[in-house]
Design an enzyme around this catalytic site. Structure first.
Site, PDB file in Angstrom:
ATOM      1  N   LYS A 178       0.855  -1.189   0.000  1.00 62.31           N
ATOM      2  CA  LYS A 178       0.000   0.000   0.000  1.00 62.31           C
ATOM      3  C   LYS A 178       0.892   1.240   0.000  1.00 62.31           C
ATOM      4  O   LYS A 178       1.483   1.610   1.012  1.00 62.31           O
ATOM      5  CB  LYS A 178      -0.918   0.052   1.224  1.00 62.31           C
ATOM      6  CG  LYS A 178      -1.980   1.130   1.029  1.00 62.31           C
ATOM      7  CD  LYS A 178      -2.491   1.738   2.312  1.00 62.31           C
ATOM      8  CE  LYS A 178      -1.745   2.946   2.790  1.00 62.31           C
ATOM      9  NZ  LYS A 178      -1.763   4.131   1.920  1.00 62.31           N
ATOM     10  N   GLU A 253       9.920   2.047  10.630  1.00 63.32           N
ATOM     11  CA  GLU A 253      10.880   3.150  10.404  1.00 63.32           C
ATOM     12  C   GLU A 253      10.082   4.438  10.507  1.00 63.32           C
ATOM     13  O   GLU A 253       9.198   4.681   9.686  1.00 63.32           O
ATOM     14  CB  GLU A 253      11.505   3.059   9.003  1.00 63.32           C
ATOM     15  CG  GLU A 253      12.352   1.830   8.748  1.00 63.32           C
ATOM     16  CD  GLU A 253      13.618   1.776   9.574  1.00 63.32           C
ATOM     17  OE1 GLU A 253      14.011   2.815  10.149  1.00 63.32           O
ATOM     18  OE2 GLU A 253      14.189   0.690   9.669  1.00 63.32           O
ATOM     19  N   CYS A 287      13.138  11.888   6.559  1.00 61.19           N
ATOM     20  CA  CYS A 287      13.219  11.391   7.930  1.00 61.19           C
ATOM     21  C   CYS A 287      14.572  11.733   8.520  1.00 61.19           C
ATOM     22  O   CYS A 287      14.715  11.879   9.729  1.00 61.19           O
ATOM     23  CB  CYS A 287      12.981   9.890   7.962  1.00 61.19           C
ATOM     24  SG  CYS A 287      14.013   8.999   6.796  1.00 61.19           S
ATOM     25  N   GLU A 388       9.408  16.750  15.528  1.00 61.98           N
ATOM     26  CA  GLU A 388       9.639  16.657  14.079  1.00 61.98           C
ATOM     27  C   GLU A 388       8.698  17.629  13.372  1.00 61.98           C
ATOM     28  O   GLU A 388       7.478  17.550  13.541  1.00 61.98           O
ATOM     29  CB  GLU A 388       9.377  15.232  13.581  1.00 61.98           C
ATOM     30  CG  GLU A 388       9.753  15.081  12.114  1.00 61.98           C
ATOM     31  CD  GLU A 388       9.468  13.687  11.552  1.00 61.98           C
ATOM     32  OE1 GLU A 388       8.349  13.184  11.710  1.00 61.98           O
ATOM     33  OE2 GLU A 388      10.390  13.117  10.936  1.00 61.98           O
TER      34      GLU A 388
HETATM   35  P1  NAD Z   1       2.044   8.631   7.846  1.00 62.34           P
HETATM   36  O1  NAD Z   1       2.354   7.877   9.081  1.00 62.34           O
HETATM   37  O2  NAD Z   1       0.947   9.618   7.874  1.00 62.34           O
HETATM   38  O3  NAD Z   1       1.698   7.641   6.641  1.00 62.34           O
HETATM   39  C1  NAD Z   1       2.587   6.614   6.256  1.00 62.34           C
HETATM   40  C2  NAD Z   1       1.798   5.476   5.620  1.00 62.34           C
HETATM   41  O4  NAD Z   1       0.963   4.876   6.617  1.00 62.34           O
HETATM   42  C3  NAD Z   1       0.852   5.915   4.496  1.00 62.34           C
HETATM   43  O5  NAD Z   1       0.856   4.941   3.479  1.00 62.34           O
HETATM   44  C4  NAD Z   1      -0.493   5.962   5.198  1.00 62.34           C
HETATM   45  O6  NAD Z   1      -1.594   5.786   4.327  1.00 62.34           O
HETATM   46  C5  NAD Z   1      -0.371   4.787   6.151  1.00 62.34           C
HETATM   47  N1  NAD Z   1      -1.274   4.842   7.305  1.00 62.34           N
HETATM   48  C6  NAD Z   1      -1.776   5.922   7.927  1.00 62.34           C
HETATM   49  N2  NAD Z   1      -2.567   5.554   8.945  1.00 62.34           N
HETATM   50  C7  NAD Z   1      -2.572   4.194   8.979  1.00 62.34           C
HETATM   51  C8  NAD Z   1      -3.195   3.225   9.801  1.00 62.34           C
HETATM   52  N3  NAD Z   1      -3.975   3.561  10.807  1.00 62.34           N
HETATM   53  N4  NAD Z   1      -2.969   1.934   9.550  1.00 62.34           N
HETATM   54  C9  NAD Z   1      -2.157   1.550   8.546  1.00 62.34           C
HETATM   55  N5  NAD Z   1      -1.543   2.426   7.712  1.00 62.34           N
HETATM   56  C10 NAD Z   1      -1.737   3.739   7.937  1.00 62.34           C
HETATM   57  O7  NAD Z   1       3.422   9.329   7.411  1.00 62.34           O
HETATM   58  P2  NAD Z   1       3.671  10.365   6.226  1.00 62.34           P
HETATM   59  O8  NAD Z   1       3.178  11.707   6.610  1.00 62.34           O
HETATM   60  O9  NAD Z   1       3.228   9.790   4.943  1.00 62.34           O
HETATM   61  O10 NAD Z   1       5.263  10.395   6.169  1.00 62.34           O
HETATM   62  C11 NAD Z   1       6.028  11.260   6.935  1.00 62.34           C
HETATM   63  C12 NAD Z   1       6.648  10.552   8.114  1.00 62.34           C
HETATM   64  O11 NAD Z   1       7.391   9.422   7.655  1.00 62.34           O
HETATM   65  C13 NAD Z   1       7.645  11.401   8.863  1.00 62.34           C
HETATM   66  O12 NAD Z   1       7.443  11.235  10.235  1.00 62.34           O
HETATM   67  C14 NAD Z   1       8.996  10.833   8.459  1.00 62.34           C
HETATM   68  O13 NAD Z   1      10.026  11.038   9.387  1.00 62.34           O
HETATM   69  C15 NAD Z   1       8.655   9.393   8.298  1.00 62.34           C
HETATM   70  N6  NAD Z   1       9.632   8.709   7.471  1.00 62.34           N
HETATM   71  C16 NAD Z   1      10.513   7.865   8.107  1.00 62.34           C
HETATM   72  C17 NAD Z   1      11.500   7.217   7.377  1.00 62.34           C
HETATM   73  C18 NAD Z   1      12.475   6.313   8.075  1.00 62.34           C
HETATM   74  O14 NAD Z   1      13.110   5.529   7.398  1.00 62.34           O
HETATM   75  N7  NAD Z   1      12.628   6.394   9.388  1.00 62.34           N
HETATM   76  C19 NAD Z   1      11.582   7.415   5.990  1.00 62.34           C
HETATM   77  C20 NAD Z   1      10.663   8.257   5.375  1.00 62.34           C
HETATM   78  C21 NAD Z   1       9.685   8.910   6.134  1.00 62.34           C
END
Ligand code: NAD
Length: 500
Positions: A178, A253, A287, A388
Site C-alpha cells: 500500500k 521506520e 526522515c 519533528e
Molecule cells: P504517515 O504515518 O501519515 O503515513 C505513512 C503510511 O501509513 C501511508 O501509506 C499511510 O496511508 C499509512 N497509514 C496511515 N494511517 C494508517 C493506519 N492507521 N494503519 C495503517 N496504515 C496507515 O506518514 P507520512 O506523513 O506519509 O510520512 C512522513 C513521516 O514518515 C515522517 O514522520 C517521516 O520522518 C517518516 N519517514 C521515516 C522514514 C524512516 O526511514 N525512518 C523514511 C521516510 C519517512
C-alpha cells in the site's frame, strides 16, 4: 479535472483491477494544484482481503523457486528501473514535489537495491556449526515468512518501497503493497517494473487508498506474517499495537529530529554546505533531515552569517524546473503544520533569522511553497528543537563543548541520524560512539544513505530492525536450525541427557 485524466487500478493476482467499491481519489501536484496526476482506486478491506488471498496462494510456489532464480527477476528489474529512470523521476517530481535531481536519486536507490538483493539470491548465508555429537551436521537456513504487508510514506516513494519489497521477494515471500496516498503513481511504477521483469502472478499485489482504507485492514489480517512500515511515529505506534493480536513481525521506520554538530575546529564552509543540504534537501521532508544544528559558541556568529546568507539564496520553485533547488511542501496540511511551528518558535523566544512565510506570488500561487526558514538562539527545551516539523525549518542551538553538544543531541525522543563537523579525530570517534542514533556521519550532512549499509533508527524512530544492507533480510526471513544425524543410532544432545 479534465476527462482525459488517467484512472489507475489496483494490481491483484496478476491483474490490474478496480476496487470493489469503484470509489476513486485524485492526486494533484503540490507545485501546481491544477495539475491532476491521476485518479486512483480508493480501496477498502475487501480489496485488501483479495490481495492477501492472492499473495497467500502465490506463496506456495514462489517460496520453492530457488533464490538465484528469484534473483534473476530482480536483475531484470534493475535494468527496467534504469531504462525508465527519467520517466519515473518525472512522475515522482510531479506527484510529490522534490526536485528532479533528487527524484532521479530516488529511482537510483531502487536500481541499487535491486542489484544488491539480486546478489543475495546467490548468498543468503546461513551458518554451519560443529555438532556436539559424532556423525551429525548442524546448520541454520533462512526461511521466508509468507505474506508481507508493505506500507510506505510519500517522501521516498520508489526508494523506500524497494528497500522493503526487494528483500522480501528474494527471501521467497509474497507482498501486498500500500503506497502513500500522496504518491500512488510512484508505487504503481514500482509494481509495473516488477511485473515487467517477470514476477509471477500474485507474488506482488498493490492496493491504493488512505491508511484506514487499505493500511489498517492488513494489520488484523491473519494471512499477513510481516508488516514493514515507514511513516510517522504516531502511525507506527498504532500499527505496532494493531499487529500484536495476530503476533505479526513488525518492522517500523518512523520520525526523526536529526542533528548536525559543528565544532569550533570545523571547516565552516563545509559545515554550512552540509547544513543547507541536510536541512533543506527534499524541502526538509526527509526522515533524516538536519532540523537541528548545534554550533560551538566560538564559531556561532560566523556560522549563522554564512548559513542564513546561503538559505536566502536558495531557489525555491517547481521541482520540474532544472534551476530549482527546493520544491514545495507535500500538502496544505503539511504547510499549515510548518507555519504553526514558525509561530511556536517565535512565541518560545527563538530568533527568526530568515524565512517563515508562505510564498504566494506569481508561479508560487498554485503550490505549497515556503521560504527556507532558520531559527537561531534556540534552546534545546523549545518545541522547535524537540519535535519533528517535516519542513524547511532549521533550529540553530549554541553549545560550549562537545560533551554539551552530545547531551543535547541525545535529549530528544528520536534517534535516526546525526553528524559532526570537526577536524579532530578524537572528537569524531567520541561523538560517533556516544550519540545514540542508527546513522552517524563525520564531516557530511545527516542525509545520504547507501543501500548496502543498514538503515534505521533508535528510540521512537525504529523498533530495532533495519532495512537496506544485509540487515534487511532479517526482517523478511526467519531462521530454521537443522540437525542431520547420519550415525545410524540414537544420539542424545547434551541438553537432553548428560553423558556419565
Ligand atoms: P504517515 O504515518 O501519515 O503515513 C505513512 C503510511 O501509513 C501511508 O501509506 C499511510 O496511508 C499509512 N497509514 C496511515 N494511517 C494508517 C493506519 N492507521 N494503519 C495503517 N496504515 C496507515 O506518514 P507520512 O506523513 O506519509 O510520512 C512522513 C513521516 O514518515 C515522517 O514522520 C517521516 O520522518 C517518516 N519517514 C521515516 C522514514 C524512516 O526511514 N525512518 C523514511 C521516510 C519517512
Amino acid at each position: 479535472m479534465s476527462s482525459d485524466t488517467q484512472t489507475y487500478l489496483n494490481f491483484i493476482d496478476g491483474q490490474w483491477v478496480p476496487s470493489a467499491s469503484g470509489e476513486l481519489f485524485e492526486n494533484r501536484s503540490p507545485a501546481n494544484i491544477d495539475d491532476v496526476i491521476g485518479r486512483f482506486q480508493k480501496s477498502h478491506a475487501e480489496d485488501v482481503v483479495r490481495a492477501v488471498e492472492a499473495a497467500e496462494a502465490a506463496f506456495h510456489e514462489w517460496r520453492l523457486v530457488p533464490a538465484p532464480r528469484r534473483a534473476e527477476i530482480l536483475y531484470r528489474a534493475a535494468q527496467i528501473f534504469t531504462e525508465r529512470k527519467d520517466k519515473y523521476a518525472h512522475d515522482m517530481t510531479r506527484e510529490m514535489g522534490k526536485v528532479l535531481g533528487e527524484t532521479g536519486g530516488d529511482v537510483q536507490e531502487a536500481i541499487d537495491m535491486s542489484q544488491l538483493m539480486a546478489g543475495e539470491g546467490r548468498r543468503m548465508y546461513g551458518q554451519t556449526v560443529p555438532s556436539e555429537l559424532r556423525n551429525k551436521f548442524a546448520m541454520s537456513v533462512r526461511q521466508p515468512i509468507g505474506v508481507c504487508g508493505v506500507i510506505t510514506a510519500w517522501n521516498f516513494p520508489i526508494a523506500v518501497p524497494s528497500w522493503k519489497i526487494l528483500p522480501a521477494l528474494v527471501c521467497g515471500n509474497t507482498v501486498v503493497f500500500k503506497p502513500a496516498e500522496e504518491a500512488p503513481l510512484s508505487g504503481i511504477n514500482v509494481v509495473k517494473t516488477l511485473v515487467d521483469a517477470g514476477l509471477p502472478r500474485g507474488v506482488v499485489n498493490l492496493v491504493t487508498s488512505d491508511g484506514p482504507g487499505a493500511g489498517a485492514p492488513m494489520l488484523s489480517d491473519p494471512g499477513v506474517g510481516v508488516v514493514s512500515f515507514t511513516g510517522s511515529t504516531e502511525t507506527g505506534r498504532a500499527i505496532n499495537l494493531a499487529c500484536a493480536g495476530t503476533f505479526k513481525k513488525v518492522h517500523l521506520e518512523m520520525g526523526g529530529k536529526n542533528v548536525i554538530m559543528v565544532m569550533d575546529d570545523a571547516r565552516l564552509d563545509l559545515a554550512v554546505d552540509g547544513a543547507i543540504w541536510g536541512g533543506f534537501g527534499t524541502t526538509g521532508q526527509r526522515c533524516t533531515a538536519a532540523s537541528r544544528v548545534i554550533v560551538h559558541e566560538k564559531v556561532y556568529a560566523q556560522f549563522i552569517d554564512r548559513f542564513v546568507a546561503r538559505a536566502k539564496a536558495l531557489r525555491v520553485g517547481d521541482g520540474l524546473d532544472p534551476n530549482t533547488e527546493m520544491g514545495p511542501s507535500i500538502s496544505e496540511t503539511q504547510l499549515n503544520k510548518v507555519m504553526e511551528y514558525v509561530e511556536i518558535g517565535q512565541r518560545e523566544g527563538a530568533t527568526l533569522a530568515t524565512g517563515g512565510h508562505r510564498m504566494t506570488s506569481g508561479g508560487y500561487a498554485k503550490g505549497y511553497f515556503l521560504e527556507p526558514t532558520i531559527f537561531t538562539d534556540v534552546s534545546p527545551t523549545m518545541r522547535i528543537a524537540r519535535e519533528e516539523i517535516f519542513g524547511p525549518v532549521v533550529s540553530v542551538i549554541p553549545c560550549g563543548s562537545l560533551d554539551q553538544a552530545i547531551a543535547i543531541a541525545n535529549d530528544v525522543e528520536y534517534g535516526l541520524s546525526a553528524s559532526i563537523y570537526t577536524q579532530d579525530i578524537d572528537r569524531a570517534f567520541a561523538a560517533m560512539r556516544d550519540v545514540y542514533t542508527g546513522l552517524f556521519y563525520v564531516n557530511a550532512p545527516t542525509i545520504g544513505a547507501e543501500v548496502h549499509l543498514p538503515f534505521g533508527g533508535t528510540k521512537a524512530t525504529g523498533n530495532g530492525h533495519r532495512e537496506a544492507g544485509i540487515a534487511a533480510l532479517d526482517v523478511f526471513s526467519e531462521w530454521k536450525s537443522i540437525y542431520v544425524d547420519f550415525s545410524g543410532k540414537l544420539q542424545r544432545a547434551q541438553m537432553d541427557i548428560e553423558e556419565i
